[in-house]
Scaffold this motif. Structure first.
Motif, PDB file in Angstrom:
ATOM      1  N   MET A   1       0.847  -1.176   0.000  1.00 13.66           N
ATOM      2  CA  MET A   1       0.000   0.000   0.000  1.00 13.66           C
ATOM      3  C   MET A   1       0.891   1.238   0.000  1.00 13.66           C
ATOM      4  O   MET A   1       1.846   1.317   0.758  1.00 13.66           O
ATOM      5  CB  MET A   1      -0.920   0.008   1.209  1.00 13.66           C
ATOM      6  N   LYS A   2       0.573   2.168  -0.863  1.00  9.05           N
ATOM      7  CA  LYS A   2       1.325   3.414  -0.954  1.00  9.05           C
ATOM      8  C   LYS A   2       0.635   4.502  -0.140  1.00  9.05           C
ATOM      9  O   LYS A   2      -0.579   4.592  -0.120  1.00  9.05           O
ATOM     10  CB  LYS A   2       1.443   3.862  -2.406  1.00  9.05           C
ATOM     11  N   ASN A   3       1.443   5.315   0.529  1.00  4.73           N
ATOM     12  CA  ASN A   3       0.942   6.457   1.280  1.00  4.73           C
ATOM     13  C   ASN A   3       1.104   7.686   0.397  1.00  4.73           C
ATOM     14  O   ASN A   3       2.227   8.082   0.081  1.00  4.73           O
ATOM     15  CB  ASN A   3       1.726   6.603   2.583  1.00  4.73           C
ATOM     16  N   VAL A   4      -0.004   8.284  -0.025  1.00  3.46           N
ATOM     17  CA  VAL A   4       0.010   9.423  -0.938  1.00  3.46           C
ATOM     18  C   VAL A   4      -0.540  10.651  -0.229  1.00  3.46           C
ATOM     19  O   VAL A   4      -1.598  10.593   0.393  1.00  3.46           O
ATOM     20  CB  VAL A   4      -0.836   9.129  -2.202  1.00  3.46           C
ATOM     21  N   LYS A   5       0.209  11.752  -0.343  1.00  4.04           N
ATOM     22  CA  LYS A   5      -0.240  13.021   0.222  1.00  4.04           C
ATOM     23  C   LYS A   5      -0.343  14.031  -0.910  1.00  4.04           C
ATOM     24  O   LYS A   5       0.565  14.149  -1.731  1.00  4.04           O
ATOM     25  CB  LYS A   5       0.752  13.542   1.257  1.00  4.04           C
ATOM     26  N   ILE A   6      -1.453  14.744  -0.946  1.00  4.93           N
ATOM     27  CA  ILE A   6      -1.636  15.854  -1.866  1.00  4.93           C
ATOM     28  C   ILE A   6      -1.454  17.117  -1.041  1.00  4.93           C
ATOM     29  O   ILE A   6      -2.201  17.363  -0.090  1.00  4.93           O
ATOM     30  CB  ILE A   6      -3.040  15.839  -2.523  1.00  4.93           C
ATOM     31  N   LEU A   7      -0.458  17.902  -1.394  1.00  9.03           N
ATOM     32  CA  LEU A   7      -0.153  19.130  -0.669  1.00  9.03           C
ATOM     33  C   LEU A   7      -0.749  20.310  -1.417  1.00  9.03           C
ATOM     34  O   LEU A   7      -0.509  20.475  -2.614  1.00  9.03           O
ATOM     35  CB  LEU A   7       1.357  19.334  -0.551  1.00  9.03           C
ATOM     36  N   GLY A   8      -1.530  21.113  -0.714  1.00  8.43           N
ATOM     37  CA  GLY A   8      -2.130  22.291  -1.326  1.00  8.43           C
ATOM     38  C   GLY A   8      -3.156  22.909  -0.415  1.00  8.43           C
ATOM     39  O   GLY A   8      -3.682  22.253   0.474  1.00  8.43           O
ATOM     40  N   THR A   9      -3.455  24.154  -0.669  1.00  8.74           N
ATOM     41  CA  THR A   9      -4.337  24.907   0.223  1.00  8.74           C
ATOM     42  C   THR A   9      -5.814  24.800  -0.117  1.00  8.74           C
ATOM     43  O   THR A   9      -6.634  25.449   0.515  1.00  8.74           O
ATOM     44  CB  THR A   9      -3.922  26.384   0.248  1.00  8.74           C
ATOM     45  N   GLY A  10      -6.151  23.994  -1.109  1.00  4.92           N
ATOM     46  CA  GLY A  10      -7.565  23.788  -1.426  1.00  4.92           C
ATOM     47  C   GLY A  10      -8.020  24.420  -2.722  1.00  4.92           C
ATOM     48  O   GLY A  10      -9.215  24.506  -2.983  1.00  4.92           O
ATOM     49  N   CYS A  11      -7.090  24.844  -3.564  1.00  6.35           N
ATOM     50  CA  CYS A  11      -7.455  25.454  -4.848  1.00  6.35           C
ATOM     51  C   CYS A  11      -8.024  24.391  -5.799  1.00  6.35           C
ATOM     52  O   CYS A  11      -7.962  23.195  -5.527  1.00  6.35           O
ATOM     53  CB  CYS A  11      -6.234  26.121  -5.478  1.00  6.35           C
ATOM     54  N   ALA A  12      -8.550  24.840  -6.917  1.00  6.22           N
ATOM     55  CA  ALA A  12      -9.129  23.919  -7.900  1.00  6.22           C
ATOM     56  C   ALA A  12      -8.094  22.922  -8.412  1.00  6.22           C
ATOM     57  O   ALA A  12      -8.401  21.732  -8.577  1.00  6.22           O
ATOM     58  CB  ALA A  12      -9.721  24.701  -9.063  1.00  6.22           C
ATOM     59  N   ASN A  13      -6.862  23.367  -8.651  1.00 11.14           N
ATOM     60  CA  ASN A  13      -5.823  22.450  -9.123  1.00 11.14           C
ATOM     61  C   ASN A  13      -5.503  21.374  -8.090  1.00 11.14           C
ATOM     62  O   ASN A  13      -5.227  20.225  -8.447  1.00 11.14           O
ATOM     63  CB  ASN A  13      -4.552  23.211  -9.495  1.00 11.14           C
TER      64      ASN A  13
END
Length: 76
Positions: A1-13
């Protein structure tokens, strides 16, 4: 299982990147844990100055813009 993090402040992208990673993992039947990191100090700990960014198993693999589908498929 891979641990994936999406970093961002909540924009559409950032939201599009999260949806793309989720969709590709599901299509490839890859088990992931997906976390959205919106806290600016936590994002900066990865040295990211441009979001969205993607971290897989604590390795920064992408920063600045929505990654291409092909790039995401290569991660899985």
């Amino acid at each position: 299982m891979k641990n994936v993090k999406i970093l961002g402040t909540g924009c559409a992208n950032c939201k599009n990147t999260l949806a793309l990673v989720e969709a590709v993992a599901r299509e490839k039947d890859v088990q992931i844990t997906l976390e959205k990191v919106e806290d600016l100090p936590s994002i900066m700990n990865y040295g990211v100055m441009s979001t969205p960014a993607v971290v897989i198993d604590n390795v920064l693999v992408h920063a600045g813009g929505v990654p291409s589908r092909g790039k995401v498929e290569g991660w899985f």
